[in-house]
Design a protein around this motif. Structure first.
Motif, PDB file in Angstrom:
ATOM      1  N   UNK A   1     -13.653   2.164  -5.509  1.00 22.85           N
ATOM      2  CA  UNK A   1     -12.653   1.132  -5.246  1.00 22.85           C
ATOM      3  C   UNK A   1     -11.386   1.344  -6.047  1.00 22.85           C
ATOM      4  N   UNK A   2     -11.384   2.303  -6.971  1.00 15.26           N
ATOM      5  CA  UNK A   2     -10.205   2.551  -7.799  1.00 15.26           C
ATOM      6  C   UNK A   2      -9.182   3.473  -7.132  1.00 15.26           C
ATOM      7  N   UNK A   3      -9.477   3.957  -5.909  1.00 23.20           N
ATOM      8  CA  UNK A   3      -8.511   4.832  -5.242  1.00 23.20           C
ATOM      9  C   UNK A   3      -7.178   4.122  -5.038  1.00 23.20           C
ATOM     10  N   UNK A   4      -7.203   2.942  -4.434  1.00 26.84           N
ATOM     11  CA  UNK A   4      -5.956   2.206  -4.198  1.00 26.84           C
ATOM     12  C   UNK A   4      -5.317   1.782  -5.518  1.00 26.84           C
ATOM     13  N   UNK A   5      -6.143   1.427  -6.512  1.00 27.48           N
ATOM     14  CA  UNK A   5      -5.598   1.048  -7.815  1.00 27.48           C
ATOM     15  C   UNK A   5      -4.886   2.226  -8.474  1.00 27.48           C
ATOM     16  N   UNK A   6      -5.479   3.399  -8.368  1.00 31.91           N
ATOM     17  CA  UNK A   6      -4.894   4.586  -8.988  1.00 31.91           C
ATOM     18  C   UNK A   6      -3.545   4.927  -8.374  1.00 31.91           C
ATOM     19  N   UNK A   7      -3.441   4.847  -7.060  1.00 34.50           N
ATOM     20  CA  UNK A   7      -2.180   5.187  -6.397  1.00 34.50           C
ATOM     21  C   UNK A   7      -1.118   4.130  -6.667  1.00 34.50           C
ATOM     22  N   UNK A   8      -1.490   2.867  -6.601  1.00 34.58           N
ATOM     23  CA  UNK A   8      -0.528   1.801  -6.888  1.00 34.58           C
ATOM     24  C   UNK A   8      -0.084   1.844  -8.346  1.00 34.58           C
ATOM     25  N   UNK A   9      -1.019   2.103  -9.254  1.00 34.20           N
ATOM     26  CA  UNK A   9      -0.657   2.230 -10.660  1.00 34.20           C
ATOM     27  C   UNK A   9       0.254   3.418 -10.928  1.00 34.20           C
ATOM     28  N   UNK A  10       0.048   4.512 -10.203  1.00 41.06           N
ATOM     29  CA  UNK A  10       0.934   5.670 -10.362  1.00 41.06           C
ATOM     30  C   UNK A  10       2.351   5.336  -9.928  1.00 41.06           C
ATOM     31  N   UNK A  11       2.485   4.567  -8.839  1.00 42.95           N
ATOM     32  CA  UNK A  11       3.820   4.163  -8.393  1.00 42.95           C
ATOM     33  C   UNK A  11       4.490   3.257  -9.418  1.00 42.95           C
TER      34      UNK A  11
END
Length: 311
Positions: free
Chosen positions: A274-284
């Motif tokens: 579930x951290x895939x979307x979190x990782x990408x949003x956090x990178x942005x």
């Protein structure tokens, strides 16, 4: 006799004309319009390709931040999702008791406070190397510049051992203190001091009775405004992207900067998908402070880069 001389002389060319041999262009004649347009088109085309190559990862990151986990694997990379951006941001800052917000705050502490202190020290050192004459100055300056040749990863382990003996491991000071020293900042500061601070102004301030610290803070430092912004931006970018030193120094997740925290999430994706979307949003989100800093300070930064270009 006058008739013979008149017959043998070569008639002079009319005014406003020039003789040239072969097919070479007469001196002073501008190049053809088609050649200018072709050169401009080639240069602009190359710039467009470079800009596209540079912005493509960021564009993919923006598109992917609008997707949830199902859209990330079910839609093309450069296609918009069902616009889950606000939901992703809310989940990002509430996940695991808001640990991402703590990481972001830590990065601001390391980057802003550390860069301000590093910039002031670099400006003071560069100003001293430029304006003062003392024994062994150039040798000491060369020794400082040797720091440019040493990669930061090489000295991370020695700094860890020193911090361990001093009891600073796993604390804010373990990241802030090594970031105070910037050989490149000292080099830039000396160049700026040579171009922006005239010696006559300093002599006039001394004649008025000002001390050396007063001269630096009230006279030289305002003149070094573009230098301050330029050195600060370089230091801020380096500190914000710093990864290996926090990886060596820190064990507590609450002290991580945002880059190390995102790396930690990336290492556990197989366990927590579930951290895939979190990782990408956090990178942005982690890219935005750098973009805002450069956009807000680019006027001072660009003027600082031209220091010494015109004499």
């Amino acid at each position: 006799m006058s008739t013979l001389i008149a017959d043998t002389t070569t008639p002079s060319a009319p005014a406003g004309t020039a003789r040239h041999r072969g097919g070479s262009r007469p001196p002073g004649k501008p190049p053809r319009r088609g050649r200018i347009l072709g050169s401009r088109a080639a240069v602009n085309g190359l710039l467009v390709l470079v800009a596209f190559y540079t912005l493509m990862p960021l564009t993919w990151l923006v598109f992917s931040a609008t997707k949830d986990n199902s859209d990330l694997f079910g839609r093309p990379g450069f296609a918009l999702g069902d616009f889950h951006l606000f939901g992703n941001l809310l989940h990002l800052f509430t996940y695991n008791e808001g640990i991402f917000g703590r990481w972001l705050l830590n990065s601001f502490v390391y980057s802003v406070l550390g860069s301000l202190a590093s910039t002031l020290l670099s400006l003071g050192a560069g100003y001293g190397f430029d304006k003062y004459a003392f024994r062994g100055k150039e040798k000491l300056y060369g020794f400082v510049l040797l720091g440019l040749l040493v990669p930061a990863t090489v000295i991370s382990l020695p700094m860890y051992l020193l911090a361990s003996k001093a009891g600073l491991v796993n604390s804010y000071w373990a990241i802030l203190i090594p970031g105070l020293v910037s050989p490149f900042g000292v080099y830039l500061s000396r160049i700026f001091s040579e171009g922006y601070v005239p010696g006559e102004t300093l002599e006039a301030a001394r004649l008025d009775g000002a001390g050396e610290l007063r001269i630096f803070s009230s006279v030289a430092l305002p003149m070094l405004g573009p230098a301050f912004v330029t050195v600060f931006l370089f230091s801020f970018t380096s500190s914000w992207n710093n990864f290996f030193l926090p990886l060596v120094m820190l064990n507590d997740h609450e002290l991580y900067p945002v880059g190390l925290g995102l790396f930690n999430w990336n290492a556990t994706l197989t366990q927590y998908p579930e951290q895939y979307a979190l990782l990408i949003t956090g990178s942005l989100v982690s890219v935005l402070p750098l973009a805002v800093a450069f956009l807000c300070l680019q006027r001072f930064w660009r003027s600082g880069l031209t220091a010494g270009a015109v004499k």
